[in-house]
Design an enzyme around this catalytic site. Structure first.
Site, mmCIF file in Angstrom:
data_model
loop_
_atom_site.group_PDB
_atom_site.id
_atom_site.type_symbol
_atom_site.label_atom_id
_atom_site.label_comp_id
_atom_site.label_asym_id
_atom_site.label_seq_id
_atom_site.Cartn_x
_atom_site.Cartn_y
_atom_site.Cartn_z
ATOM 1 C CG ASP A 173 -1.823 1.178 1.303
ATOM 2 O OD1 ASP A 173 -1.719 1.855 0.561
ATOM 3 O OD2 ASP A 173 -2.461 1.002 2.461
ATOM 4 N NE ARG A 220 0.859 2.820 7.925
ATOM 5 C CZ ARG A 220 -0.391 2.981 8.051
ATOM 6 N NH1 ARG A 220 -1.040 4.094 8.362
ATOM 7 N NH2 ARG A 220 -1.236 2.102 7.133
ATOM 8 C CD GLN A 255 -4.605 -0.117 9.426
ATOM 9 O OE1 GLN A 255 -4.703 1.001 9.479
ATOM 10 N NE2 GLN A 255 -4.910 -0.852 8.444
ATOM 11 C CG ASP A 302 -10.976 8.554 6.486
ATOM 12 O OD1 ASP A 302 -10.598 7.511 5.797
ATOM 13 O OD2 ASP A 302 -9.968 9.688 6.518
ATOM 14 C CD GLU A 356 -8.379 8.059 9.441
ATOM 15 O OE1 GLU A 356 -7.971 6.973 9.137
ATOM 16 O OE2 GLU A 356 -7.783 9.294 9.181
ATOM 17 C CB SER A 359 -8.846 4.664 6.054
ATOM 18 O OG SER A 359 -8.747 4.827 4.743
#
Length: 345
Positions: free
Chosen positions: A57, A111, A126, A246, A259, A262
């Site tokens: 991704d 990340r 996630q 979102d 948030e 997504s």
């Protein structure tokens, strides 16, 4: 430390032992509810994929993946995943999943370019999920239906958590409100996208912002999206572009929008071609994933990611994601968080 949100008179309602027990409770309960709501079965996912196949991704298209050479593959390089948006779609084809059913998995990512604060960590965990849909279901109506089912699972999890720990009080509204990013821009034209999200979440408590990735009427994007997973350019039945969005809530502990997910209906061949052209990335059409999609070898799908540590943070009323997960933080952030009564793991 300007990015650290410092809640006033923060009260850590659960000690470390209760917090760890609560994390286990939430993760086990929510994933079972998500699986039931969306008819998903669990699959095992990779931590890394080969570089150059177009499977990883790209998020906003600028974040660097963590890479390393593989000795037994002639020093070919692997990438630690950012998320599994495209890998899941390949898996749907491999497992021959029928429309109306799907898969979910525990996604763990690194990340390295993340800007660290109360909500953002180098480590991302996630529940990544993906479900097969029909061409007739590539609509805003179907997107909203799936969002409502996910939100129901979130609300049930909040109820269980507050029943287990009575010192925690529920705050999520009964219903989630839908609004398009263009409509949100017109409501608050003088505010930034983040400020718009704060305003709309403060007003409604839980909001799904539709249409993220395409340009608004002022020529700017509400937020970035890579061109090869979510469909943000198709004109929907309501006349607006975008079949993604979102899930956001108003989080009183930090006094801001938050948030949780997504997600969106994924690109078909036409949307992929269009979005690659819009972003000047037509060369990606030659990558492995993109070739299979353009050749009609992958099913139509809807999918997304739901932050595990983020959901636990909200359910347990924590002020920093580092109270939920073990990661690396600047020493001055650790020290300041400790002084504020929110020690990081």
């Amino acid at each position: 430390m300007s990015k650290l949100i410092k809640p006033i008179a923060y009260d850590r309602l659960l000690d470390m032992k209760q917090t760890e027990q609560g994390i286990k409770l939430i993760k086990e309960f929510f994933q079972q509810n998500l699986s039931t709501e969306l008819r998903l079965r669990r699959v095992t996912a990779p931590l890394f994929v080969l570089q150059g196949l177009g499977i990883n991704d790209d998020l906003n298209g600028v974040e660097r993946a963590v890479t390393f050479p593989i000795k037994d593959l002639g020093e070919a390089r692997a990438e630690v995943v950012h998320s599994l948006a495209k890998w899941k779609r390949l898996s749907l084809a491999e497992y021959e999943v029928e429309p109306g059913y799907g898969i979910y998995t525990d996604m763990n990512a690194i990340r390295a370019d993340e800007e660290l604060d109360n909500l953002h960590s180098l480590y991302v965990d996630q529940w990544d999920w993906e479900a097969v849909i029909t061409a007739a279901q590539r609509t805003v109506g179907h997107l909203k239906s799936v969002v409502e089912r996910i939100y129901s699972a979130i609300r049930r999890t909040e109820y269980l958590t507050c029943e287990t720990y009575p010192q925690l009080k529920p705050f999520l509204p009964e219903k989630i409100t839908f609004i398009h990013s263009e409509e949100l821009f017109r409501m608050y034209p003088d505010k930034s996208p983040k400020e718009r999200e704060d305003e709309i979440c403060r007003k409604y408590g839980a909001v799904f912002v539709i249409g993220i990735g395409g340009r608004l009427s002022d020529g700017k994007k509400h937020d970035g999206r890579a061109p090869d997973y979510d469909d943000w350019s198709t004109v929907a039945e309501d006349g607006r572009t975008g079949l993604n969005g979102d899930i956001l809530i108003w989080y009183p502990v930090l006094g801001r929008s938050f948030e949780l997910s997504s997600m969106g209906i994924r690109v078909d061949a036409a949307a992929l071609t269009r979005q690659l052209a819009l972003e000047g990335q037509e060369d990606r059409a030659g990558l492995y994933f993109h070739r299979k999609l353009l050749a009609g070898e992958l099913p139509l799908s809807i999918g997304g990611g739901i932050g595990q540590s983020r959901l636990c943070m909200v359910m347990l009323h924590k002020a920093h994601i580092g109270e939920i997960q073990a990661s690396i933080w600047p020493e001055d952030m650790r020290r300041e968080c400790r002084e504020l009564g929110m020690p990081l793991i």
